[in-house]
Design a protein around this motif. Structure first.
Motif, mmCIF file in Angstrom:
data_model
loop_
_atom_site.group_PDB
_atom_site.id
_atom_site.type_symbol
_atom_site.label_atom_id
_atom_site.label_comp_id
_atom_site.label_asym_id
_atom_site.label_seq_id
_atom_site.Cartn_x
_atom_site.Cartn_y
_atom_site.Cartn_z
ATOM 1 N N ALA A 199 0.827 -1.212 0.000
ATOM 2 C CA ALA A 199 0.000 0.000 0.000
ATOM 3 C C ALA A 199 0.858 1.258 0.000
ATOM 4 N N VAL A 200 1.963 1.234 0.757
ATOM 5 C CA VAL A 200 2.879 2.380 0.768
ATOM 6 C C VAL A 200 3.464 2.583 -0.630
ATOM 7 N N GLY A 201 3.787 1.485 -1.298
ATOM 8 C CA GLY A 201 4.319 1.584 -2.651
ATOM 9 C C GLY A 201 3.334 2.223 -3.610
ATOM 10 N N GLU A 202 2.056 1.956 -3.446
ATOM 11 C CA GLU A 202 1.028 2.560 -4.291
ATOM 12 C C GLU A 202 0.790 4.017 -3.921
ATOM 13 N N ALA A 203 0.853 4.325 -2.638
ATOM 14 C CA ALA A 203 0.539 5.682 -2.184
ATOM 15 C C ALA A 203 1.708 6.642 -2.362
ATOM 16 N N GLU A 204 2.938 6.164 -2.105
ATOM 17 C CA GLU A 204 4.095 7.055 -2.071
ATOM 18 C C GLU A 204 5.162 6.713 -3.101
ATOM 19 N N GLY A 205 4.939 5.660 -3.859
ATOM 20 C CA GLY A 205 5.914 5.264 -4.866
ATOM 21 C C GLY A 205 6.637 3.986 -4.475
ATOM 22 N N PRO A 206 7.131 3.220 -5.463
ATOM 23 C CA PRO A 206 7.752 1.911 -5.184
ATOM 24 C C PRO A 206 8.981 1.987 -4.297
ATOM 25 N N ARG A 207 9.766 3.069 -4.398
ATOM 26 C CA ARG A 207 10.953 3.180 -3.534
ATOM 27 C C ARG A 207 10.543 3.225 -2.059
ATOM 28 N N ALA A 208 9.443 3.953 -1.773
ATOM 29 C CA ALA A 208 8.946 4.010 -0.396
ATOM 30 C C ALA A 208 8.434 2.640 0.039
ATOM 31 N N GLY A 209 7.802 1.932 -0.883
ATOM 32 C CA GLY A 209 7.332 0.588 -0.569
ATOM 33 C C GLY A 209 8.477 -0.353 -0.254
ATOM 34 N N LEU A 217 8.765 -14.581 5.212
ATOM 35 C CA LEU A 217 7.314 -14.360 5.271
ATOM 36 C C LEU A 217 6.644 -14.848 3.986
ATOM 37 N N PRO A 218 5.457 -15.442 4.099
ATOM 38 C CA PRO A 218 4.717 -15.821 2.886
ATOM 39 C C PRO A 218 4.490 -14.594 1.998
ATOM 40 N N ARG A 219 4.757 -14.733 0.709
ATOM 41 C CA ARG A 219 4.546 -13.697 -0.296
ATOM 42 C C ARG A 219 5.583 -12.563 -0.228
ATOM 43 N N TYR A 220 6.598 -12.685 0.625
ATOM 44 C CA TYR A 220 7.608 -11.625 0.699
ATOM 45 C C TYR A 220 8.251 -11.396 -0.668
ATOM 46 N N TRP A 221 8.666 -12.473 -1.332
ATOM 47 C CA TRP A 221 9.385 -12.333 -2.587
ATOM 48 C C TRP A 221 8.464 -11.839 -3.695
ATOM 49 N N ALA A 222 7.203 -12.203 -3.632
ATOM 50 C CA ALA A 222 6.242 -11.703 -4.626
ATOM 51 C C ALA A 222 6.045 -10.196 -4.476
ATOM 52 N N VAL A 223 5.971 -9.729 -3.233
ATOM 53 C CA VAL A 223 5.825 -8.292 -2.989
ATOM 54 C C VAL A 223 7.079 -7.555 -3.451
ATOM 55 N N ALA A 224 8.249 -8.101 -3.122
ATOM 56 C CA ALA A 224 9.508 -7.464 -3.552
ATOM 57 C C ALA A 224 9.570 -7.397 -5.074
ATOM 58 N N ALA A 225 9.172 -8.471 -5.745
ATOM 59 C CA ALA A 225 9.191 -8.490 -7.212
ATOM 60 C C ALA A 225 8.266 -7.430 -7.779
ATOM 61 N N TYR A 226 7.055 -7.339 -7.214
ATOM 62 C CA TYR A 226 6.080 -6.364 -7.713
ATOM 63 C C TYR A 226 6.603 -4.932 -7.555
ATOM 64 N N LEU A 227 7.179 -4.624 -6.403
ATOM 65 C CA LEU A 227 7.664 -3.266 -6.160
ATOM 66 C C LEU A 227 8.843 -2.934 -7.084
ATOM 67 N N HIS A 228 9.719 -3.891 -7.333
ATOM 68 C CA HIS A 228 10.827 -3.649 -8.274
ATOM 69 C C HIS A 228 10.284 -3.479 -9.697
ATOM 70 N N CYS A 244 7.366 -2.205 -10.462
ATOM 71 C CA CYS A 244 6.793 -0.849 -10.490
ATOM 72 C C CYS A 244 7.886 0.212 -10.541
ATOM 73 N N ASP A 245 9.067 -0.132 -10.018
ATOM 74 C CA ASP A 245 10.182 0.821 -9.980
ATOM 75 C C ASP A 245 10.979 0.822 -11.281
ATOM 76 N N GLY A 246 10.499 0.044 -12.261
ATOM 77 C CA GLY A 246 11.167 0.048 -13.558
ATOM 78 C C GLY A 246 12.404 -0.809 -13.634
ATOM 79 N N ASP A 247 12.469 -1.868 -12.823
ATOM 80 C CA ASP A 247 13.625 -2.763 -12.832
ATOM 81 C C ASP A 247 13.149 -4.177 -13.169
ATOM 82 N N PRO A 248 12.854 -4.445 -14.470
ATOM 83 C CA PRO A 248 12.272 -5.731 -14.849
ATOM 84 C C PRO A 248 13.204 -6.919 -14.636
ATOM 85 N N VAL A 249 14.508 -6.714 -14.742
ATOM 86 C CA VAL A 249 15.446 -7.830 -14.579
ATOM 87 C C VAL A 249 15.401 -8.356 -13.144
ATOM 88 N N THR A 250 15.524 -7.426 -12.187
ATOM 89 C CA THR A 250 15.448 -7.829 -10.778
ATOM 90 C C THR A 250 14.068 -8.398 -10.461
#
Length: 391
Positions: free
Chosen positions: A317-327, A338-349, A351-357
């Motif tokens: 939610a922070v990533g959506e409200a304040e930008g992926p770097r904040a997320g 944590l369950p889904r930790y890596w999925a959340v990290a992937a999504y935020l990266h 959104c931050d324009g880093d498709p490789v990571t």
């Protein structure tokens, strides 16, 4: 006679048998036998060979009480080890209207007893309060019927010595009902719909804002169900869902119930979760969602629960409200197990324009996913990003 009506009568019939002196385990078996007989019988009034008194249609509850009590007596008399109980049960009450006392709430407490494991509490609740058969519960949980029968039998033995009028914990009951809801749909039983039915039943018997908060949360989540999967069974993320397929009636009801609960100014975890679900349901699109307010509700949830999973969802939610770097900054202090930790990290990266990571992290998230549909979804996201990077 409607099977749903029969199941709704199960807890009050079970309560009557227990108050007459039957132990919980034997009474629950007897009620199940009566429910099966009612489904098989369902004779129309006046049909040959059936007097009105023998018909479950005229007085369903009274009929179930009579038949269940007879089944209990038969089982008790056949068991020589219980012969000493004959004095207690030797006189069968005369047929007639069932007593008006309703012990459903006590059954909720009993089935959610702290001594039971979560899986056992769920199974026992579905049997004793929900009126489902062992076969239906086993199919819903994708386990053999014999395995589920053993689980339920152990649970009944565990609570058999608990006083029926012993005070219970509403919070524990709500957690069990939420576990039932999250089982979703499998086999021939829709456990999400069953959980909503049971939670409605509970809110009619207990004056508790968290009970209504849970009902609102269930309705709001269930309203989006039709749009969550594509025709091929694949997952559809919230941002890509066809909101025209959402159940607007369930959304309106959930929001109204939530408002009523919040007005009592006794905020709890389920109310806060329902408030977040309401903001999602009320938004025309992901872009038009009030993410700032959602972050504020997650802050309330963190205060109430201090749950790492809540903090993980808050990072999105922070990533959506304040930008992926904040997320990503909000995600950084959390444990990567944590369950889904890596999925959340992937999504935020992503959104931050880093498709490789992002692609690399989606692959890792898919490897750790326990659900097949989620694993396929994450794998497809990684493949899409890798294909885009090559072009």
């Amino acid at each position: 006679m409607d099977e749903t009506l029969l199941r709704s009568l199960a807890p009050s019939v079970l309560g009557i048998l227990v108050r007459r002196g039957a132990d919980f385990a034997a009474a629950e078996d007897a009620v199940q036998d009566a429910l099966v007989e009612a489904v098989r019988a369902r004779p129309p009034d006046g049909s040959p060979g059936h007097s009105p008194a023998d018909s479950p249609v005229r007085d369903p509850k009274g009929w179930l009480v009579t038949v269940a009590w007879r089944r209990f007596l038969d089982a008790t008399r056949a068991d020589t080890a219980r012969r000493r109980r004959e004095d207690l049960v030797s006189e069968e009450p005369a047929p007639g209207p069932a007593p008006s006392v309703d012990d459903t709430l006590q059954l909720y407490f009993l089935c959610a007893h702290p001594s039971l494991t979560p899986s056992s509490a769920v199974a026992l609740t579905l049997r004793a309060v929900g009126g489902l058969t062992t076969r239906q519960i086993a199919r819903a949980h994708l386990v053999p019927e014999a395995t589920m029968a053993q689980r339920i039998s152990r649970a009944k033995r565990t609570v058999s010595g608990v006083r029926f009028d012993q005070p219970g914990d509403v919070a524990t009951v709500l957690r069990v009902l939420y576990l039932v809801f999250n089982e979703g749909y499998s086999g021939d039983v829709d456990l999400s719909a069953e959980a909503i039915r049971l939670t409605r039943q509970l809110t009619a018997r207990v004056d508790h804002p968290e009970a209504t908060g849970l009902l609102a949360l269930m309705l709001l989540h269930h309203a989006r169900r039709a749009a969550r999967t594509a025709a091929d069974g694949s997952l559809v993320p919230l941002a890509e869902q066809d909101r025209g397929r959402w159940d607007t009636g369930a959304i309106a009801e959930g929001i109204e119930i939530l408002r009523s609960a919040l007005a009592r100014d006794r905020l709890g975890e389920f109310q806060a979760q329902a408030a977040i679900a309401a903001l999602h349901a009320d938004a025309p699109s992901t872009e038009e969602t009030d993410w700032v307010q959602i972050v504020e509700w997650y802050d309330e949830l963190v205060r109430l629960t201090d749950s790492p999973v809540v903090r993980l969802n808050r990072a999105v939610a922070v990533g959506e409200a304040e930008g992926p770097r904040a997320g990503l900054a909000a995600l950084a202090p959390l444990d990567d197990s944590l369950p889904r930790y890596w999925a959340v990290a992937a999504y935020l990266h992503e959104c931050d324009g880093d498709p490789v990571t992002a692609a690399r992290l989606y692959v890792e998230a898919a490897r750790k996913a326990s659900d097949l549909a989620e694993r396929d979804h994450l794998t497809r996201r990684a493949a899409r990003l890798n294909a885009r990077a090559r072009h």
